[in-house]
Design a protein around this motif. Structure first.
Motif, PDB file in Angstrom:
ATOM      1  N   MET A 139      -5.787   7.395  13.860  1.00 40.45           N
ATOM      2  CA  MET A 139      -4.562   7.511  13.070  1.00 40.45           C
ATOM      3  C   MET A 139      -4.529   6.508  11.927  1.00 40.45           C
ATOM      4  SD  MET A 139      -1.509   5.632  12.671  1.00 40.45           S
ATOM      5  CE  MET A 139      -1.352   4.682  14.176  1.00 40.45           C
ATOM      6  N   GLU A 140      -5.090   5.305  12.150  1.00 37.68           N
ATOM      7  CA  GLU A 140      -5.026   4.231  11.165  1.00 37.68           C
ATOM      8  C   GLU A 140      -6.029   4.395  10.028  1.00 37.68           C
ATOM      9  OE1 GLU A 140      -3.273   1.287  10.726  1.00 37.68           O
ATOM     10  OE2 GLU A 140      -1.801   1.963  12.173  1.00 37.68           O
ATOM     11  N   SER A 141      -6.810   5.452  10.043  1.00 40.99           N
ATOM     12  CA  SER A 141      -7.767   5.693   8.960  1.00 40.99           C
ATOM     13  C   SER A 141      -7.065   5.711   7.611  1.00 40.99           C
ATOM     14  CB  SER A 141      -8.467   7.043   9.182  1.00 40.99           C
ATOM     15  OG  SER A 141      -9.220   7.398   8.041  1.00 40.99           O
ATOM     16  N   CYS A 142      -7.678   5.055   6.629  1.00 42.42           N
ATOM     17  CA  CYS A 142      -7.131   5.056   5.264  1.00 42.42           C
ATOM     18  C   CYS A 142      -7.726   6.181   4.416  1.00 42.42           C
ATOM     19  CB  CYS A 142      -7.393   3.710   4.606  1.00 42.42           C
ATOM     20  SG  CYS A 142      -6.643   2.327   5.462  1.00 42.42           S
ATOM     21  N   TYR A 143      -8.359   7.135   5.055  1.00 44.95           N
ATOM     22  CA  TYR A 143      -9.023   8.238   4.360  1.00 44.95           C
ATOM     23  C   TYR A 143      -8.386   9.530   4.852  1.00 44.95           C
ATOM     24  CZ  TYR A 143     -13.302   9.683   1.801  1.00 44.95           C
ATOM     25  OH  TYR A 143     -14.204  10.151   0.874  1.00 44.95           O
TER      26      TYR A 143
ATOM     27  N   LYS B  88       0.817  -1.218   0.000  1.00 46.40           N
ATOM     28  CA  LYS B  88       0.000   0.000   0.000  1.00 46.40           C
ATOM     29  C   LYS B  88       0.847   1.262   0.000  1.00 46.40           C
ATOM     30  CE  LYS B  88      -3.206   2.641   2.808  1.00 46.40           C
ATOM     31  NZ  LYS B  88      -4.196   2.647   3.893  1.00 46.40           N
ATOM     32  N   GLY B  89       1.843   1.310   0.886  1.00 42.90           N
ATOM     33  CA  GLY B  89       2.673   2.509   0.983  1.00 42.90           C
ATOM     34  C   GLY B  89       3.389   2.811  -0.322  1.00 42.90           C
ATOM     35  N   ALA B  90       3.890   1.771  -0.978  1.00 42.87           N
ATOM     36  CA  ALA B  90       4.575   1.958  -2.257  1.00 42.87           C
ATOM     37  C   ALA B  90       3.613   2.479  -3.316  1.00 42.87           C
ATOM     38  CB  ALA B  90       5.203   0.642  -2.702  1.00 42.87           C
ATOM     39  N   ALA B  91       2.394   1.963  -3.336  1.00 44.25           N
ATOM     40  CA  ALA B  91       1.400   2.427  -4.297  1.00 44.25           C
ATOM     41  C   ALA B  91       1.047   3.890  -4.068  1.00 44.25           C
ATOM     42  CB  ALA B  91       0.144   1.553  -4.209  1.00 44.25           C
TER      43      ALA B  91
ATOM     44  N   TYR C 240      -4.830  19.581  -3.398  1.00 48.02           N
ATOM     45  CA  TYR C 240      -4.888  18.626  -2.301  1.00 48.02           C
ATOM     46  C   TYR C 240      -4.910  17.203  -2.853  1.00 48.02           C
ATOM     47  CZ  TYR C 240      -6.007  22.547   0.744  1.00 48.02           C
ATOM     48  OH  TYR C 240      -5.941  23.724   1.437  1.00 48.02           O
ATOM     49  N   VAL C 241      -4.370  16.298  -2.069  1.00 48.25           N
ATOM     50  CA  VAL C 241      -4.384  14.877  -2.399  1.00 48.25           C
ATOM     51  C   VAL C 241      -5.278  14.164  -1.397  1.00 48.25           C
ATOM     52  CG1 VAL C 241      -3.009  12.762  -2.533  1.00 48.25           C
ATOM     53  CG2 VAL C 241      -2.062  14.911  -3.385  1.00 48.25           C
ATOM     54  N   ILE C 242      -6.250  13.399  -1.887  1.00 53.67           N
ATOM     55  CA  ILE C 242      -7.061  12.538  -1.034  1.00 53.67           C
ATOM     56  C   ILE C 242      -6.647  11.098  -1.311  1.00 53.67           C
ATOM     57  CG2 ILE C 242      -9.364  11.655  -0.532  1.00 53.67           C
ATOM     58  CD1 ILE C 242     -10.499  14.372  -1.065  1.00 53.67           C
ATOM     59  N   ILE C 243      -6.262  10.393  -0.254  1.00 52.98           N
ATOM     60  CA  ILE C 243      -5.867   9.002  -0.366  1.00 52.98           C
ATOM     61  C   ILE C 243      -7.099   8.139  -0.155  1.00 52.98           C
ATOM     62  CG2 ILE C 243      -4.442   7.177   0.652  1.00 52.98           C
ATOM     63  CD1 ILE C 243      -2.524   9.499   1.514  1.00 52.98           C
ATOM     64  N   GLN C 244      -7.399   7.303  -1.132  1.00 54.14           N
ATOM     65  CA  GLN C 244      -8.630   6.510  -1.134  1.00 54.14           C
ATOM     66  C   GLN C 244      -8.311   5.069  -1.512  1.00 54.14           C
ATOM     67  OE1 GLN C 244     -12.382   7.318  -1.131  1.00 54.14           O
ATOM     68  NE2 GLN C 244     -12.149   5.100  -0.884  1.00 54.14           N
ATOM     69  N   ASP C 245      -8.566   4.139  -0.597  1.00 60.33           N
ATOM     70  CA  ASP C 245      -8.413   2.725  -0.928  1.00 60.33           C
ATOM     71  C   ASP C 245      -9.454   2.320  -1.970  1.00 60.33           C
ATOM     72  OD1 ASP C 245      -6.389   2.609   0.853  1.00 60.33           O
ATOM     73  OD2 ASP C 245      -7.343   1.207   2.239  1.00 60.33           O
TER      74      ASP C 245
ATOM     75  N   ASN D 238       6.516   0.635   2.803  1.00 59.10           N
ATOM     76  CA  ASN D 238       5.863   0.037   1.640  1.00 59.10           C
ATOM     77  C   ASN D 238       4.499  -0.563   1.955  1.00 59.10           C
ATOM     78  OD1 ASN D 238       7.899   0.622  -0.198  1.00 59.10           O
ATOM     79  ND2 ASN D 238       8.990  -1.285   0.197  1.00 59.10           N
ATOM     80  N   ARG D 239       4.241  -0.892   3.218  1.00 58.38           N
ATOM     81  CA  ARG D 239       2.972  -1.530   3.558  1.00 58.38           C
ATOM     82  C   ARG D 239       2.127  -0.604   4.434  1.00 58.38           C
ATOM     83  NH1 ARG D 239       1.666  -6.514   2.824  1.00 58.38           N
ATOM     84  NH2 ARG D 239       0.776  -6.780   4.931  1.00 58.38           N
ATOM     85  N   PHE D 240       1.425  -1.181   5.405  1.00 60.68           N
ATOM     86  CA  PHE D 240       0.506  -0.403   6.224  1.00 60.68           C
ATOM     87  C   PHE D 240       1.218   0.501   7.221  1.00 60.68           C
ATOM     88  CE2 PHE D 240      -1.919  -4.131   4.825  1.00 60.68           C
ATOM     89  CZ  PHE D 240      -3.035  -3.522   4.291  1.00 60.68           C
ATOM     90  N   GLY D 241       2.540   0.358   7.333  1.00 62.45           N
ATOM     91  CA  GLY D 241       3.299   1.282   8.163  1.00 62.45           C
ATOM     92  C   GLY D 241       3.249   2.714   7.657  1.00 62.45           C
ATOM     93  N   PHE D 242       2.714   2.887   6.449  1.00 68.39           N
ATOM     94  CA  PHE D 242       2.526   4.237   5.908  1.00 68.39           C
ATOM     95  C   PHE D 242       1.728   5.118   6.863  1.00 68.39           C
ATOM     96  CE2 PHE D 242      -0.598   7.004   3.878  1.00 68.39           C
ATOM     97  CZ  PHE D 242       0.234   7.924   3.249  1.00 68.39           C
ATOM     98  N   GLU D 243       0.709   4.556   7.525  1.00 68.70           N
ATOM     99  CA  GLU D 243      -0.202   5.372   8.338  1.00 68.70           C
ATOM    100  C   GLU D 243       0.516   6.047   9.511  1.00 68.70           C
ATOM    101  OE1 GLU D 243      -2.802   5.828   6.808  1.00 68.70           O
ATOM    102  OE2 GLU D 243      -3.267   4.010   5.699  1.00 68.70           O
TER     103      GLU D 243
END
Length: 209
Positions: A131-135, A46-49, A61-66, A151-156
């Motif tokens: 904090m862990e919100s993906c939005y 996810k983080g790499a993407a 602005y950038v909105i991050i959306q799964d 590279n993974r969920f550590g992005f949050e």
């Protein structure tokens, strides 16, 4: 594709090495709806993407959306309200602030999310509820200057802690809806990702990466 309540927008899609037919859909019937389409030849996380997509963004602005739509694109207007009213630099969509609908799922996931948020708040001196919100909405000129490494969920936790260190930054939260998935429906996050998040909180919180 859900209707987006923002007229002047740039849709960036990053396919992170999918093997389930998503790539064919993106190149086919969905292609005309996408402004920039990017592919990773193998799954990088996810983080790499997110890093790949951020590099191509040109809007204010950038909105991050799964892509799994656990978070509703129709609520972009909610994310933009602190920008319009308070000139916010960053807006976190919170699953734990009231007002919107939430699918009822895993108790221990919610406890884990709140625990990770507490740890992250302790090292960042923020008072976030999720904090862990993906939005997340972030001013483009800010996020493109941050050296992101996970590279993974550590992005949050990484992005949260690094944002907290920017002087005079304006960070807001808004309540959002959440249509969570079960593991049978394709949810990927596991307890190992929780351990990794704790490591990232201490790594970026104390080692000053």
């Amino acid at each position: 594709m859900h209707l987006l309540p923002v007229e002047n927008k740039q849709i960036i899609v990053v396919d992170d090495g999918s093997t389930d037919g998503t790539r064919d859909l993106l190149k086919g019937e969905l292609h005309s709806l996408i402004d920039i389409l990017l592919f990773h030849e193998s799954n990088q996380g996810k983080g790499a993407a997110i890093r790949t997509g951020i590099q191509q963004a040109t809007g204010d602005y950038v909105i991050i959306q799964d892509a799994d739509l656990e978070y509703d694109p129709a609520e972009y207007d909610l994310m933009l309200q602190p920008v319009i009213k308070h000139n916010a630099d960053v807006v976190f969509g919170s699953r734990f602030l009231g007002g919107e609908s939430h699918r009822v799922l895993y108790f221990w996931h919610s406890i884990g999310n709140k625990f990770l948020t507490l740890l992250c708040n302790m090292v960042s001196d923020l008072n976030l509820t999720d904090m862990e919100s993906c939005y997340k909405l972030i001013r483009r000129e800010i996020i493109q200057k941050i050296n992101l490494q996970e590279n993974r969920f550590g992005f949050e936790p990484e992005i949260t802690i690094k944002l907290s260190r920017i002087p005079e930054i304006k960070i807001y939260e808004v309540g959002i809806s959440y249509a969570g998935r079960t593991y049978a429906e394709g949810k990927k996050i596991s307890w190992q990702d929780g351990v990794s998040a704790i490591y990232c909180i201490f790594r970026y919180g104390f080692l000053k990466y």
